[in-house]
Enzyme design. Structure first.
Site, mmCIF file in Angstrom:
data_model
loop_
_atom_site.group_PDB
_atom_site.id
_atom_site.type_symbol
_atom_site.label_atom_id
_atom_site.label_comp_id
_atom_site.label_asym_id
_atom_site.label_seq_id
_atom_site.Cartn_x
_atom_site.Cartn_y
_atom_site.Cartn_z
ATOM 1 N N HIS A 115 0.839 -1.207 0.000
ATOM 2 C CA HIS A 115 0.000 0.000 0.000
ATOM 3 C C HIS A 115 0.870 1.251 0.000
ATOM 4 O O HIS A 115 0.595 2.222 -0.726
ATOM 5 C CB HIS A 115 -0.930 -0.023 1.219
ATOM 6 N N HIS A 119 1.402 4.127 -3.357
ATOM 7 C CA HIS A 119 1.282 5.576 -3.276
ATOM 8 C C HIS A 119 2.624 6.270 -3.513
ATOM 9 O O HIS A 119 2.652 7.457 -3.827
ATOM 10 C CB HIS A 119 0.688 5.979 -1.930
ATOM 11 N N HIS A 135 -7.859 -0.581 -5.032
ATOM 12 C CA HIS A 135 -8.548 -0.582 -3.740
ATOM 13 C C HIS A 135 -9.819 -1.441 -3.780
ATOM 14 O O HIS A 135 -10.191 -2.050 -2.768
ATOM 15 C CB HIS A 135 -8.865 0.844 -3.305
ATOM 16 N N GLU A 163 -9.766 10.668 -5.163
ATOM 17 C CA GLU A 163 -8.462 10.803 -4.521
ATOM 18 C C GLU A 163 -7.837 12.098 -5.028
ATOM 19 O O GLU A 163 -7.175 12.127 -6.052
ATOM 20 C CB GLU A 163 -7.543 9.620 -4.826
ATOM 21 N N HIS A 215 -11.603 11.368 -0.031
ATOM 22 C CA HIS A 215 -10.903 10.160 0.410
ATOM 23 C C HIS A 215 -9.840 10.476 1.451
ATOM 24 O O HIS A 215 -9.808 9.884 2.528
ATOM 25 C CB HIS A 215 -10.269 9.445 -0.784
ATOM 26 N N HIS A 237 -9.788 9.787 5.766
ATOM 27 C CA HIS A 237 -8.741 9.124 6.550
ATOM 28 C C HIS A 237 -8.321 9.995 7.730
ATOM 29 O O HIS A 237 -8.129 9.504 8.854
ATOM 30 C CB HIS A 237 -7.517 8.859 5.662
ATOM 31 N N HIS A 250 -13.099 2.253 2.915
ATOM 32 C CA HIS A 250 -12.899 2.037 1.487
ATOM 33 C C HIS A 250 -14.057 1.279 0.843
ATOM 34 O O HIS A 250 -14.251 1.397 -0.384
ATOM 35 C CB HIS A 250 -11.557 1.354 1.228
#
Length: 684
Positions: free
Chosen positions: A208, A212, A238, A350, A365, A369, A405
């Site tokens: 993960h 990114h 995802h 995103e 998104h 978080h 998610h």
């Protein structure tokens, strides 16, 4: 010119000053006086003499005029760092720009040496990694695995006392691995803890983070962010994580994850990470039982975000989906069509510098978080940092990640359900018929796969500051499976050689109640296992494919690769692939755990027409081993079809289950996944 590999030594022991010995060859950087921090400048000659007298190698650092570092330095060195927090993301983007703007490798080394002891270590590692991946002359450098430098993001905090003792007392050749206990974050009184091996797996969390890293959100150089089908890949990677998580839940007698679709309700369940930050010298805060997202007002983080902001952004995105277009900053409409719509929507959800309208559609998104990660201290009254949900390297550890998610994926599925279903002519491959399908584990029975536990070692020596040099290992437990082989019989009655794309998916046979599933539900629980191109001669063809060749996964040695081990020959094409190729699903998690009595699954195989799939480009010298989840370095995504095809849309009229969906170029077979509760140790 300096050897560019010297730059990688700046990752070593991130809290130790830059002038201390680095690497296994005892290398010392000759740092100019002006580069020393205020703490060490008065004693510069003394410390340089002390730490340089026994050096085996010395690396000269040229003094240059370093660009303004105030923005990167706005994140304190002893703070936790999060790419979800706008202030931190901006600081990282500025540091990436500085590193990308250096004219030569020598200048890059000088700027990095100057920044290293002034910038937050996590931020420095991230920004330098992104720059090395995207600079033309350094993209062939192999970036090491993150746990080697920041083991605090992956390891029980109690382990570090044992690691320091082992490194200090025991000579290097006699050191034993420190075993991480399997159950250190909770007991089986918490049903969610049954999924510890998935959520807390080191390799999965590395994947993960690395995804990114390959797809950053901020940089003044737009090409670093605007990679081919970036938004769609965010959606698909995802979506597959959620599908895989739900299969693991079925394997532990748990229902599908419940979406976090009410942003104001209490969040059932809790998570206590049991991890300390070696940089911030603080424990990751827990997320208490029945906590709630509340409005954030944290001046220290320049964060003022309301729950209502998330709701407004969500509603605007849904409105765009239902209208079939988004509005860019100039007021122009961008159609959410069946070709590019999902990519545009991914860039909206995103938020990044390539989002079409961040002012209108916000930062749903990322800031979702953030709000979840601060439920314990939304106004900073207790001086606490964010929980694991706020860190890309740790966020998957918390069960609420999958609830959040699942909610995010609902937005994408709302768009997908509005796309026209695939008709038979879009699915069938005339003249191609699958006549047989089987999968078998090595030495096992046909259509039966086997899983078990394995213990593997990871070297933490490069991340252990202020302890004696030499290797020191931790040993962690992870899921593993016996390697297996697909055997696919395909008849080509077209009279000439043809090419096809083999697409392999796996899903549960029944739902969590043991009942057959509708196609609408089943398609969201099918996980991609492999995708590859084959040549089909006229007549019967037998295709055999090993599980280790999967286009989803990277092998253990790549997930946990070292700078010193498994190094490709210098100057070889393989050397240039190690950097990007770190991105990929861990091979040992390719299939779900299964059950002791067997977990009933269905294996789906399709051969699609390669002429409709192909992307004409040269892939020589570009990593494509895990292309399905990570794309291909510096190239287009190697499949013209929508990601997840043929299951990314609802079925045509009259199809209510998977068997009705099949065309002659498709086949299914029932597969049993059996888990044996035994543990083996991986050979070093």
């Amino acid at each position: 010119m300096t050897d560019k590999k010297n730059i990688l030594l700046l990752f070593d022991r991130p809290n130790e000053p830059v002038f201390m010995e680095k690497g296994d060859t005892s290398t010392v950087f000759d740092v100019p006086d002006s580069y020393l921090t205020d703490r060490y400048r008065p004693v510069g000659n003394e410390v340089r003499t002390r730490f340089g007298e026994k050096a085996e190698r010395r690396v000269p650092v040229r003094e240059i005029r370093v660009p303004d570092m105030r923005v990167p330095m706005s994140v304190g060195r002893d703070e936790q760092f999060s790419l979800f927090i706008p202030k931190h993301k901006t600081a990282a983007g500025r540091l990436i720009d500085i590193f990308m703007g250096m004219r030569t490798v020598d200048d890059l080394l000088s700027a990095a040496v100057f920044a290293r002891d002034r910038v937050n270590p996590y931020l420095f590692h991230y920004a330098l990694s992104v720059a090395l991946m995207h600079r033309q002359e350094t993209k062939d450098l192999e970036l090491p695995s993150l746990p080697q430098y920041f083991p605090d993001k992956y390891v029980d905090s109690k382990v570090f006392r044992n690691v320091r003792e082992e490194a200090t007392v025991v000579p290097e050749g006699s050191r034993m691995p420190i075993v991480i206990p399997r159950d250190y974050t909770a007991s089986d009184l918490d049903p969610e803890h049954r999924l510890w091996y998935f959520r807390e797996d080191i390799g999965l969390n590395i994947h993960h983070w690395h995804w990114h890293l390959v797809y950053p959100a901020e940089a003044s150089d737009r090409s670093i962010v605007a990679k081919d089908r970036r938004g769609e890949l965010f959606y698909y990677s995802h979506q597959q994580i959620i599908a895989r998580y739900n299969l693991e839940r079925f394997c532990n007698n748990l229902p599908r994850v419940v979406r976090l679709n009410n942003l104001r309700e209490e969040i059932s369940g809790a998570y206590f990470p049991k991890m300390d930050s070696l940089v911030a010298s603080r424990a990751y805060p827990p997320r208490p039982q029945n906590s709630k997202m509340t409005d954030l007002n944290r001046g220290v983080d320049q964060l003022k975000v309301d729950v209502g902001d998330l709701e407004r952004w969500r509603d605007r995105i849904y409105e765009a989906v239902h209208q079939g277009f988004v509005v860019d900053e100039s007021g122009n409409r961008i159609t959410l069509d069946e070709n590019r719509g999902i990519d545009v929507l991914g860039d909206v959800v995103e938020s990044s510098i390539i989002s079409p309208n961040r002012a209108l559609y916000g930062d749903l998104h990322n800031l979702g978080h953030v709000l979840i990660s601060y439920v314990h201290d939304p106004d900073h009254r207790y001086l606490e940092s964010f929980g694991v949900m706020g860190d890309l390297a740790t966020t998957m550890r918390d069960p609420v990640f999958f609830r959040w998610h699942s909610y995010i994926d609902d937005i994408f599925q709302e768009h997908k359900t509005r796309m026209p279903p695939y008709m038979v002519n879009q699915l069938n491959y005339d003249g191609i018929t699958i006549t047989g399908l089987q999968v078998a584990a090595d030495g096992g029975r046909p259509n039966t796969l086997n899983t078990f536990w394995q213990q593997s070692d990871v070297n933490l020596s490069r991340g252990m500051d202020f302890v004696p040099r030499g290797n020191v290992f931790i040993r962690f437990t992870h899921l593993q499976h016996t390697p297996f082989t697909y055997t696919i019989n395909v008849n080509n009655n077209g009279g000439a050689q043809r090419f096809g794309t083999v697409r392999i998916f796996l899903g549960p046979k029944n739902d969590e109640r043991g009942l057959p599933m509708s196609f609408r539900d089943h398609r969201l629980l099918l996980i991609e296992l492999d995708k590859f191109v084959v040549s089909l001669n006229p007549g019967m063809n037998t295709i055999r494919r090993r599980s280790t060749e999967s286009s989803i996964t990277v092998p253990f040695a790549r997930t946990f690769r070292s700078l010193d081990e498994n190094r490709p020959p210098p100057g070889s094409p393989e050397e240039g692939e190690f950097n990007f190729c770190g991105c990929g699903w861990p091979e040992y998690l390719l299939i779900p755990k299964g059950l002791p009595e067997g977990f009933k699954c269905v294996l789906f195989v399709m051969v699609s027409n390669y002429e409709d799939d192909r992307i004409d480009q040269d892939l020589v010298g570009s990593c494509s081993t895990a292309a399905s989840y990570c794309g291909v370095r510096d190239r287009l995504y190697p499949d013209r079809r929508s990601m997840g095809y043929p299951f990314d849309r609802l079925a045509r009229r009259g199809v209510d289950n998977l068997m009705n969906f099949l065309t002659p170029n498709m086949a299914t077979v029932d597969v049993d996944i059996r888990h044996e509760d035994r543990t083996v140790v991986r050979p070093n």
